[in-house]
Write a protein that holds these residues in place. Structure first.
Motif, PDB file in Angstrom:
ATOM      1  N   ILE A 218     -58.537 -60.466 -24.007  1.00 18.26           N
ATOM      2  CA  ILE A 218     -57.530 -59.595 -24.460  1.00 18.26           C
ATOM      3  C   ILE A 218     -56.938 -59.811 -25.911  1.00 18.26           C
ATOM      4  O   ILE A 218     -56.553 -61.059 -26.231  1.00 18.26           O
ATOM      5  CB  ILE A 218     -56.214 -59.624 -23.520  1.00 18.26           C
ATOM      6  CG1 ILE A 218     -56.707 -59.451 -22.087  1.00 18.26           C
ATOM      7  CG2 ILE A 218     -55.318 -58.546 -23.773  1.00 18.26           C
ATOM      8  CD1 ILE A 218     -55.645 -59.845 -21.182  1.00 18.26           C
ATOM      9  N   VAL A 219     -57.118 -58.848 -26.698  1.00 21.09           N
ATOM     10  CA  VAL A 219     -56.465 -59.067 -28.343  1.00 21.09           C
ATOM     11  C   VAL A 219     -55.711 -57.806 -28.661  1.00 21.09           C
ATOM     12  O   VAL A 219     -55.820 -56.900 -28.264  1.00 21.09           O
ATOM     13  CB  VAL A 219     -57.763 -58.923 -29.140  1.00 21.09           C
ATOM     14  CG1 VAL A 219     -57.037 -58.730 -30.754  1.00 21.09           C
ATOM     15  CG2 VAL A 219     -58.934 -60.029 -28.914  1.00 21.09           C
ATOM     16  N   GLY A 220     -54.537 -58.378 -29.169  1.00 22.24           N
ATOM     17  CA  GLY A 220     -53.422 -57.566 -29.701  1.00 22.24           C
ATOM     18  C   GLY A 220     -52.185 -57.001 -28.665  1.00 22.24           C
ATOM     19  O   GLY A 220     -51.374 -56.093 -28.796  1.00 22.24           O
ATOM     20  N   ALA A 221     -52.415 -57.608 -27.370  1.00 21.01           N
ATOM     21  CA  ALA A 221     -51.476 -56.940 -26.353  1.00 21.01           C
ATOM     22  C   ALA A 221     -50.089 -57.573 -26.666  1.00 21.01           C
ATOM     23  O   ALA A 221     -49.892 -58.702 -27.210  1.00 21.01           O
ATOM     24  CB  ALA A 221     -51.963 -57.554 -24.797  1.00 21.01           C
ATOM     25  N   ARG A 222     -49.045 -56.866 -26.289  1.00 16.65           N
ATOM     26  CA  ARG A 222     -47.554 -57.279 -26.596  1.00 16.65           C
ATOM     27  C   ARG A 222     -47.285 -57.710 -25.051  1.00 16.65           C
ATOM     28  O   ARG A 222     -45.926 -58.219 -25.322  1.00 16.65           O
ATOM     29  CB  ARG A 222     -46.713 -56.046 -26.902  1.00 16.65           C
ATOM     30  CG  ARG A 222     -47.522 -55.426 -28.099  1.00 16.65           C
ATOM     31  CD  ARG A 222     -46.341 -54.351 -28.886  1.00 16.65           C
ATOM     32  NE  ARG A 222     -46.416 -53.095 -27.904  1.00 16.65           N
ATOM     33  CZ  ARG A 222     -45.964 -52.007 -28.075  1.00 16.65           C
ATOM     34  NH1 ARG A 222     -45.381 -51.724 -29.146  1.00 16.65           N
ATOM     35  NH2 ARG A 222     -46.193 -50.766 -27.299  1.00 16.65           N
TER      36      ARG A 222
ATOM     37  N   VAL B 186     -51.929 -51.460 -16.893  1.00 18.01           N
ATOM     38  CA  VAL B 186     -52.029 -50.645 -18.268  1.00 18.01           C
ATOM     39  C   VAL B 186     -50.919 -50.044 -18.696  1.00 18.01           C
ATOM     40  O   VAL B 186     -50.513 -50.019 -19.961  1.00 18.01           O
ATOM     41  CB  VAL B 186     -53.027 -49.197 -17.786  1.00 18.01           C
ATOM     42  CG1 VAL B 186     -53.322 -48.614 -19.171  1.00 18.01           C
ATOM     43  CG2 VAL B 186     -54.349 -49.861 -17.414  1.00 18.01           C
ATOM     44  N   LEU B 187     -49.915 -49.355 -18.005  1.00 17.85           N
ATOM     45  CA  LEU B 187     -48.810 -48.918 -18.250  1.00 17.85           C
ATOM     46  C   LEU B 187     -47.670 -49.927 -18.485  1.00 17.85           C
ATOM     47  O   LEU B 187     -46.887 -49.768 -19.349  1.00 17.85           O
ATOM     48  CB  LEU B 187     -48.237 -47.857 -17.273  1.00 17.85           C
ATOM     49  CG  LEU B 187     -49.033 -46.609 -17.073  1.00 17.85           C
ATOM     50  CD1 LEU B 187     -48.582 -45.701 -15.825  1.00 17.85           C
ATOM     51  CD2 LEU B 187     -49.322 -45.818 -18.182  1.00 17.85           C
ATOM     52  N   GLY B 188     -47.993 -51.063 -17.848  1.00 19.09           N
ATOM     53  CA  GLY B 188     -46.931 -52.370 -18.210  1.00 19.09           C
ATOM     54  C   GLY B 188     -47.297 -52.745 -19.475  1.00 19.09           C
ATOM     55  O   GLY B 188     -46.212 -53.214 -20.428  1.00 19.09           O
ATOM     56  N   GLU B 189     -48.486 -52.616 -20.140  1.00 14.69           N
ATOM     57  CA  GLU B 189     -48.742 -52.753 -21.635  1.00 14.69           C
ATOM     58  C   GLU B 189     -48.093 -51.815 -22.404  1.00 14.69           C
ATOM     59  O   GLU B 189     -48.248 -52.057 -23.767  1.00 14.69           O
ATOM     60  CB  GLU B 189     -50.001 -52.989 -21.761  1.00 14.69           C
ATOM     61  CG  GLU B 189     -50.429 -53.352 -23.016  1.00 14.69           C
ATOM     62  CD  GLU B 189     -49.947 -54.362 -23.670  1.00 14.69           C
ATOM     63  OE1 GLU B 189     -49.601 -54.254 -25.283  1.00 14.69           O
ATOM     64  OE2 GLU B 189     -49.297 -55.356 -23.280  1.00 14.69           O
ATOM     65  N   GLY B 190     -47.898 -50.562 -21.849  1.00 13.91           N
ATOM     66  CA  GLY B 190     -47.430 -49.646 -22.678  1.00 13.91           C
ATOM     67  C   GLY B 190     -48.419 -48.649 -23.439  1.00 13.91           C
ATOM     68  O   GLY B 190     -48.312 -47.828 -24.204  1.00 13.91           O
ATOM     69  N   ILE B 191     -49.748 -48.750 -22.545  1.00 13.56           N
ATOM     70  CA  ILE B 191     -50.855 -48.182 -23.227  1.00 13.56           C
ATOM     71  C   ILE B 191     -50.798 -46.671 -23.009  1.00 13.56           C
ATOM     72  O   ILE B 191     -50.653 -46.210 -21.763  1.00 13.56           O
ATOM     73  CB  ILE B 191     -52.256 -48.646 -22.826  1.00 13.56           C
ATOM     74  CG1 ILE B 191     -52.451 -50.106 -23.469  1.00 13.56           C
ATOM     75  CG2 ILE B 191     -53.524 -47.871 -22.916  1.00 13.56           C
ATOM     76  CD1 ILE B 191     -53.572 -50.785 -22.591  1.00 13.56           C
ATOM     77  N   SER B 192     -51.021 -45.887 -23.833  1.00 19.08           N
ATOM     78  CA  SER B 192     -50.927 -44.206 -23.655  1.00 19.08           C
ATOM     79  C   SER B 192     -52.410 -43.792 -23.611  1.00 19.08           C
ATOM     80  O   SER B 192     -52.841 -43.074 -22.529  1.00 19.08           O
ATOM     81  CB  SER B 192     -50.308 -43.536 -24.652  1.00 19.08           C
ATOM     82  OG  SER B 192     -50.295 -42.216 -24.278  1.00 19.08           O
TER      83      SER B 192
END
Length: 284
Positions: free
Chosen positions: A44-48, A93-99
């Motif tokens: 994983i790269v760039g995740a908040r 996915v939504l927990g990471e805030g990905i749209s």
């Protein structure tokens, strides 16, 4: 990672995921290799957040599960409202805030070996600017895995160095063909990191074929990569024209490289040059 060790599949995947973020406009990327009928996300790269950690995507489930089974890229422009996928992995996915999420399968010999994803926290179109470099990363990862698979397959059929003196002629010839093929692949790859990985595998192959009863000859000779490429092909009995076609060179250029290598090795013929290069450990 030690310089004399081959990269693992996981390390190759990690490099590809990092390249997704670097080459595309998407801020987060992740990916995993296939284990049976599922994808196990390991890079994983760039995740908040840590929402994606340990994610396992089952076949046909979610965006990546469809890419795994259908063997083609899948896109969810607005992941939350996407109706074409199951929402088994919304928490991750939504927990990471990905749209917007884009999933690309990594195919090797017609089989999905993994899936890589790139995503954004806001809805973002996926046109050629994003898709083309993402596909390129997937293709490069596929090539690395394919090369590694083939090398490992052939190495398992080859005796270890201590037994090289009893290596069967057929096994030795296959090893030399593998070496020449790796050299021809490396010759058309622009990625320095990938070329370095291939070079380490080539050195392992060359070491495997050394005859334990004959100590290597110490030569103060430096052959250029292209001179070794040409000699490796010549060792298989290819003509100048066939070598040129294999390495995408002009026939005159092949002749020039051969003459240069022969001069450096103090050999009057290509066969003598190959023999000397083998005794020096430069060729298998």
């Amino acid at each position: 990672m030690p310089s004399d060790s081959a990269p693992t599949d996981t390390e190759i995947l990690e490099h590809a995921v990092a390249e997704l973020v670097r080459r595309t406009r998407f801020p987060v990327a992740f990916g995993g290799l296939a284990r049976g009928d599922s994808i196990h996300v390991s890079s994983i790269v760039g995740a908040r957040t840590r929402s994606l950690d340990g994610l396992v995507v089952e076949a046909s489930r979610g965006l990546g599960g469809r890419a795994l089974v259908e063997k083609r890229p899948r896109l969810a422009l607005d992941y939350r409202s996407a109706r074409s996928i199951t929402h088994d992995y919304d928490r991750a996915v939504l927990g990471e805030g990905i749209s917007t999420l884009f999933a690309i399968p990594v195919l090797v010999a017609g089989r999905t070996r993994g899936v890589i994803y790139c995503g954004s926290w806001a809805e973002a179109p996926v046109g050629d600017v994003v898709a083309r470099p993402a596909f390129a990363v997937a293709d490069e990862l596929s090539s690395e895995l394919r090369i590694r698979d083939e090398v490992q397959r052939r190495l398992t059929r080859t005796p270890p160095p201590a037994e090289a003196v009893t290596m069967a002629p057929a096994a030795r010839e296959e090893l030399r063909q593998t070496y020449a093929e790796l050299r021809s692949i490396a010759a058309v790859i622009d990625d320095p990191a990938l070329r370095d990985r291939l070079a380490r595998l080539e050195r392992r192959l060359a070491a495997l074929s050394q005859d334990a009863s004959e100590p290597p000859v110490g030569l103060d000779v430096h052959l250029s990569p292209r001179e070794i490429d040409v000699l490796a092909c010549a060792a298989l009995g290819l003509t100048n024209g066939e070598i040129a076609a294999t390495l995408d060179l002009r026939e005159g250029t092949v002749k020039s490289y051969l003459q240069s290598a022969m001069a450096k090795l103090d050999a009057s013929t290509r066969h003598a040059a190959v023999a000397t290069a083998r005794r020096a450990g430069l060729l298998p």
